[in-house]
Design a protein around this motif. Structure first.
Motif, PDB file in Angstrom:
ATOM      1  N   ILE A  44      -4.131   5.304   6.297  1.00 51.14           N
ATOM      2  CA  ILE A  44      -5.055   4.005   6.565  1.00 51.14           C
ATOM      3  C   ILE A  44      -5.547   3.894   5.228  1.00 51.14           C
ATOM      4  CG2 ILE A  44      -7.193   3.437   7.165  1.00 51.14           C
ATOM      5  CD1 ILE A  44      -6.879   5.175   9.646  1.00 51.14           C
ATOM      6  N   LYS A  45      -5.429   4.970   4.437  1.00 49.04           N
ATOM      7  CA  LYS A  45      -6.179   4.887   2.807  1.00 49.04           C
ATOM      8  C   LYS A  45      -5.155   4.282   2.171  1.00 49.04           C
ATOM      9  CE  LYS A  45      -9.285   8.882   2.852  1.00 49.04           C
ATOM     10  NZ  LYS A  45      -9.463  10.007   2.397  1.00 49.04           N
ATOM     11  N   PHE A  46      -3.477   4.488   2.224  1.00 49.66           N
ATOM     12  CA  PHE A  46      -2.662   3.849   1.272  1.00 49.66           C
ATOM     13  C   PHE A  46      -2.388   2.507   1.678  1.00 49.66           C
ATOM     14  CE2 PHE A  46       1.629   2.547   0.671  1.00 49.66           C
ATOM     15  CZ  PHE A  46       1.858   3.220  -0.639  1.00 49.66           C
ATOM     16  N   LEU A  47      -2.750   1.931   2.915  1.00 42.19           N
ATOM     17  CA  LEU A  47      -2.423   0.673   3.582  1.00 42.19           C
ATOM     18  C   LEU A  47      -3.353  -0.440   3.047  1.00 42.19           C
ATOM     19  CD1 LEU A  47      -0.571   1.349   6.889  1.00 42.19           C
ATOM     20  CD2 LEU A  47       0.285   0.547   4.503  1.00 42.19           C
ATOM     21  N   LYS A  48      -4.771   0.273   2.475  1.00 42.32           N
ATOM     22  CA  LYS A  48      -5.615  -0.658   1.975  1.00 42.32           C
ATOM     23  C   LYS A  48      -5.166  -1.434   0.715  1.00 42.32           C
ATOM     24  CE  LYS A  48      -9.526   1.632   3.829  1.00 42.32           C
ATOM     25  NZ  LYS A  48     -11.008   2.361   3.563  1.00 42.32           N
ATOM     26  N   LEU A  49      -4.284  -0.727   0.419  1.00 43.41           N
ATOM     27  CA  LEU A  49      -3.400  -1.726  -0.934  1.00 43.41           C
ATOM     28  C   LEU A  49      -2.832  -2.838  -0.447  1.00 43.41           C
ATOM     29  CD1 LEU A  49      -1.396   1.328  -2.548  1.00 43.41           C
ATOM     30  CD2 LEU A  49      -3.587   0.350  -3.225  1.00 43.41           C
ATOM     31  N   LYS A  50      -3.090  -3.973  -1.277  1.00 42.31           N
ATOM     32  CA  LYS A  50      -2.475  -5.454  -0.598  1.00 42.31           C
ATOM     33  C   LYS A  50      -1.155  -5.689  -0.697  1.00 42.31           C
ATOM     34  CE  LYS A  50      -6.867  -6.219  -0.148  1.00 42.31           C
ATOM     35  NZ  LYS A  50      -7.578  -6.172   1.394  1.00 42.31           N
ATOM     36  N   TRP A  51      -0.353  -4.934  -1.340  1.00 47.49           N
ATOM     37  CA  TRP A  51       1.185  -5.531  -1.419  1.00 47.49           C
ATOM     38  C   TRP A  51       2.054  -5.159  -0.528  1.00 47.49           C
ATOM     39  CZ3 TRP A  51       4.667  -1.390  -1.811  1.00 47.49           C
ATOM     40  CH2 TRP A  51       4.151  -0.085  -2.101  1.00 47.49           C
ATOM     41  N   PRO A  52       1.911  -4.142   0.665  1.00 45.50           N
ATOM     42  CA  PRO A  52       3.019  -4.239   1.689  1.00 45.50           C
ATOM     43  C   PRO A  52       2.589  -5.382   2.562  1.00 45.50           C
ATOM     44  CG  PRO A  52       1.660  -2.264   1.083  1.00 45.50           C
ATOM     45  CD  PRO A  52       0.820  -3.147   0.516  1.00 45.50           C
ATOM     46  N   SER A  53       3.641  -5.707   3.356  1.00 48.68           N
ATOM     47  CA  SER A  53       3.485  -6.802   4.114  1.00 48.68           C
ATOM     48  C   SER A  53       2.640  -6.437   5.440  1.00 48.68           C
ATOM     49  CB  SER A  53       4.635  -7.572   4.949  1.00 48.68           C
ATOM     50  OG  SER A  53       5.495  -6.313   5.446  1.00 48.68           O
ATOM     51  N   PHE A  54       2.819  -4.969   5.796  1.00 46.64           N
ATOM     52  CA  PHE A  54       2.121  -4.429   6.750  1.00 46.64           C
ATOM     53  C   PHE A  54       0.913  -3.600   6.301  1.00 46.64           C
ATOM     54  CE2 PHE A  54       5.701  -1.613   5.558  1.00 46.64           C
ATOM     55  CZ  PHE A  54       5.248  -0.362   5.012  1.00 46.64           C
ATOM     56  N   THR A  55      -0.282  -4.179   6.627  1.00 47.20           N
ATOM     57  CA  THR A  55      -1.410  -3.668   6.185  1.00 47.20           C
ATOM     58  C   THR A  55      -2.422  -2.947   7.078  1.00 47.20           C
ATOM     59  OG1 THR A  55      -2.692  -5.963   6.947  1.00 47.20           O
ATOM     60  CG2 THR A  55      -1.571  -5.609   4.570  1.00 47.20           C
ATOM     61  N   MET A  56      -1.999  -2.645   8.278  1.00 54.66           N
ATOM     62  CA  MET A  56      -2.601  -1.741   9.279  1.00 54.66           C
ATOM     63  C   MET A  56      -1.636  -0.702   9.745  1.00 54.66           C
ATOM     64  SD  MET A  56      -5.445  -3.318   9.631  1.00 54.66           S
ATOM     65  CE  MET A  56      -6.226  -2.604  11.079  1.00 54.66           C
TER      66      MET A  56
END
Length: 662
Positions: A44-56
């Motif tokens: 969850i913390k990592f996916l707060k970054l904006k560049w991956p297409s999967f954000t959740m």
């Protein structure tokens, strides 16, 4: 096997994008890395970054859940009268028959399968799929619950032995409960052993197969572990006999036996101090453990250390005790060596019986029999402890988490391989020890690095220097350790006062035999020298297998090694009778002649190739001279120079003249 992936909901889109539902290969690898290495909170913390297409986090996990899977894991709660536990006993399991079908039809093993049954009782045209089981116990939680896991590993005997995903071995569990779990897992396999079934192989050919149990490896099959079990899991498995399938394995039945008995006998006979000295003074070799403090004081060793002691134990104690005792130890070593043959035949079994018959000092060993089974105890860590350790605090839904993780791991591995195959663009033969890597290397060699597995064996037969019979490959670094040495520098650095005379003799002999005459003078050029080179052979048991290369050292004298650090090799050279003869020799120098830039001198092949300066040993006795010891003995050869000084006898030979190293 791959036909079953056609139910993938993303199959249509994968024809356009091989990594669908992911955008591309990079995003797939990122998602795979996150699921394999991070907890859900960390994701969850990592996916707060904006560049991956999967954000959740849930989006990523849903994509992983949608990946193709052959058979999902099941969970069953086991209750047994008279066996009470504080926490419920839950069995996470696959149908063993589905696992066998997946192994039998796996294209990874297509080139490493055997189908001939060699069994009289099978119907005409039927194929046997021998079942090999293994199990063990490990703790998977660190703080809460004290949970234990008892994994069962399965493989099939049709896969070549050197490519088995080898099972581990178990101390028998609490009898009746464990057998009840095994009975549930193996029910369909037992039915197929009786009635048979149709099964596709990796080439999509249909076989009518039967599934007998041929091996179940265990660390300690103690009688107390089987007490009270009147209906063991194999009771209705056709042709299953415990006297056959409860097989020992090499680590404990051979290596541990050697440490507990023959090694202790040797210590008692020659003394601990003498035994330690025998190993302390041994030459240090790359890839071999050097026991700098001896072996008598070591309390615990790995199988590799036991094996390396066995390689030199007979030569180490020769002359320190009676020939009869040495002969018995040698016979035991022969037997242990023969048990490690990947494939046994009547001839190899007869050789093993012959070795046992020669252990006349200890006649009660004649009952000792061992079946081959390589140990891979790290499976417990890589497949059980590590994957589940990060869930140790989640005691409420631990079982569900385990099942999800197992399904996710299998789906990711399958998706990874299928994606690579779909992007196939080349074929290339690569020598590799792991079948997964071998298969991927053939269909997509540039992507081998993406598949996890044992380190590939570097194949020097492809680009290295080959011997005349092409059975040995040599590898020398492109950059020499000494770029430009003069004749005087070689004589002083390596302390080879006879080098110039040896080179002159080599030129005379080579020019005479080849008809290509040349005059070499140190003024024409210089010498490049290397401190080591590599030798590579095919397996003595299976010639199509390429073994890891061995390093042969040729370091010059130093303060640490006053006489140099040099290894011995077996050299094929012309004898005084005009026939090729084998000599034991110590490599003192690896070198090559280099003509100075601008010189018109052209060197013939026998001078432009890699050369060795070696010092010879002569055979002083053969096994026939002392049948009790059955060993060759050698002694260093000496010569006198023009001034009457005693020198070690040496000569220059072609690098490709080596055929083994010691």
């Amino acid at each position: 096997m791959l036909d079953r992936l056609e139910d993938d909901p993303y199959l249509y889109w994968q024809k356009i994008n091989h990594y669908c539902p992911f955008q591309d290969e990079g995003e797939w690898e990122l998602g795979k890395f996150l699921v394999e290495n991070l907890t859900q909170t960390q994701m969850i913390k990592f996916l707060k970054l904006k560049w991956p297409s999967f954000t959740m986090k849930d989006q990523l996990l849903n994509w992983m859940d949608s990946l193709p899977c052959f058979t999902e894991w099941k969970v069953s709660k086991i209750e047994f009268s008279g066996y009470k536990t504080v926490y419920p006993i839950e069995l996470i399991w696959h149908d063993a028959l589905e696992v066998v079908k997946q192994l039998f039809g796996d294209p990874i093993f297509a080139n490493h399968m055997t189908y001939a049954p060699h069994i009289d009782y099978l119907p005409v045209g039927a194929t046997q799929v021998p079942i090999i089981l293994g199990s063990d116990k490990t703790h998977v939680t660190r703080i809460t619950g004290g949970l234990e896991m008892h994994p069962v590993f399965i493989t099939i005997g049709n896969i070549d032995s050197e490519f088995h995903m080898h099972p581990d071995y178990q101390s028998i569990l609490q009898a009746q409960l464990w057998h009840k779990c095994m009975d549930l897992i193996l029910a369909n396999l037992k039915a197929m052993a009786l009635y048979g079934c149709f099964m596709p192989d990796p080439n999509r050919h249909i076989h009518f197969v039967f599934t007998p149990l041929i091996a179940h490896f265990q660390k300690a099959a103690k009688a107390v572990g089987l007490s009270g079990v009147h209906m063991p899991y194999w009771h209705d498995w056709l042709y299953a006999c415990p006297s056959i399938f409860l097989a020992g394995e090499i680590l404990h039945m051979c290596f541990k036996f050697f440490a507990d008995h023959p090694l202790k006998w040797i210590k008692e006979v020659i003394g601990a101090h003498e035994l330690d000295n025998c190993f302390i003074i041994q030459h240090k070799q790359v890839g071999m453990h050097h026991f700098a403090k001896g072996v008598s004081h070591v309390k615990q060793m790995m199988g590799r250390e036991y094996r390396e002691i066995q390689c030199t134990i007979v030569a180490s104690i020769a002359g320190a005790t009676s020939p009869q005792f040495i002969h018995s130890i040698c016979a035991i070593m022969d037997f242990i060596y023969l048990t490690q043959n990947p494939v046994h035949s009547p001839a190899t079994l007869q050789s093993m019986e012959q070795a046992l018959s020669e252990i006349f000092l200890f006649p009660n060993l004649s009952y000792y029999k061992v079946s081959r089974a390589d140990t891979t105890e790290h499976l417990l860590i890589t497949h059980c402890k590590n994957p589940f350790s990060w869930m140790a605090h989640q005691s409420k839904d631990f079982t569900e988490q385990c099942m999800w993780l197992l399904n996710c791991q299998e789906s990711m591995e399958i998706f990874n391989l299928v994606s690579l195959v779909n992007t196939m663009h080349a074929e290339e033969e690569v020598a590799i020890t792991n079948p997964t890597l071998s298969w991927v290397s053939c269909v997509l060699p540039d992507e081998v690095k993406l598949v996890r597995g044992p380190q590939p064996v570097c194949n020097h037969f492809l680009k290295g220097i080959l011997s005349g019979d092409t059975q040995t490959a040599f590898q020398v670094n492109v950059t020499p350790d000494y770029r430009s040495l003069l004749l005087a520098e070689i004589c002083t650095t390596y302390k080879l006062s006879n080098f110039n005379c040896a080179l002159a003799d080599f030129i005379v002999q080579s020019s005479s035999s080849s008809g290509k005459h040349v005059q070499w003078d140190p003024r024409y050029g210089c010498y490049q020298a290397w401190n080591k080179f590599r030798l590579q052979f095919h397996s003595a048991f299976q010639r199509h297998i390429i073994m890891p290369s061995r390093v042969v050292q040729a370091y010059p004298p130093s303060d640490t090694f006053p006489f140099g650090n040099c290894d011995t090799v077996l050299i094929d050279a012309m004898g005084i009778n005009g026939k090729m003869t084998s000599y034991v020799a110590q490599v003192q120098l690896v070198f090559q002649l280099v003509v100075r830039q601008g010189s018109i001198l052209k060197l013939p092949s026998y001078l432009s190739n890699m050369l060795l300066y070696v010092e010879f040993f002569r055979f002083t006795s053969s096994p026939n001279h002392n049948p009790k010891v059955t060993m060759w003995t050698v002694k260093r050869m000496y010569m006198q120079d023009q001034n009457g000084n005693c020198l070690r006898e040496g000569a220059i030979v072609q690098l490709t003249g080596c055929n083994t190293c010691g």
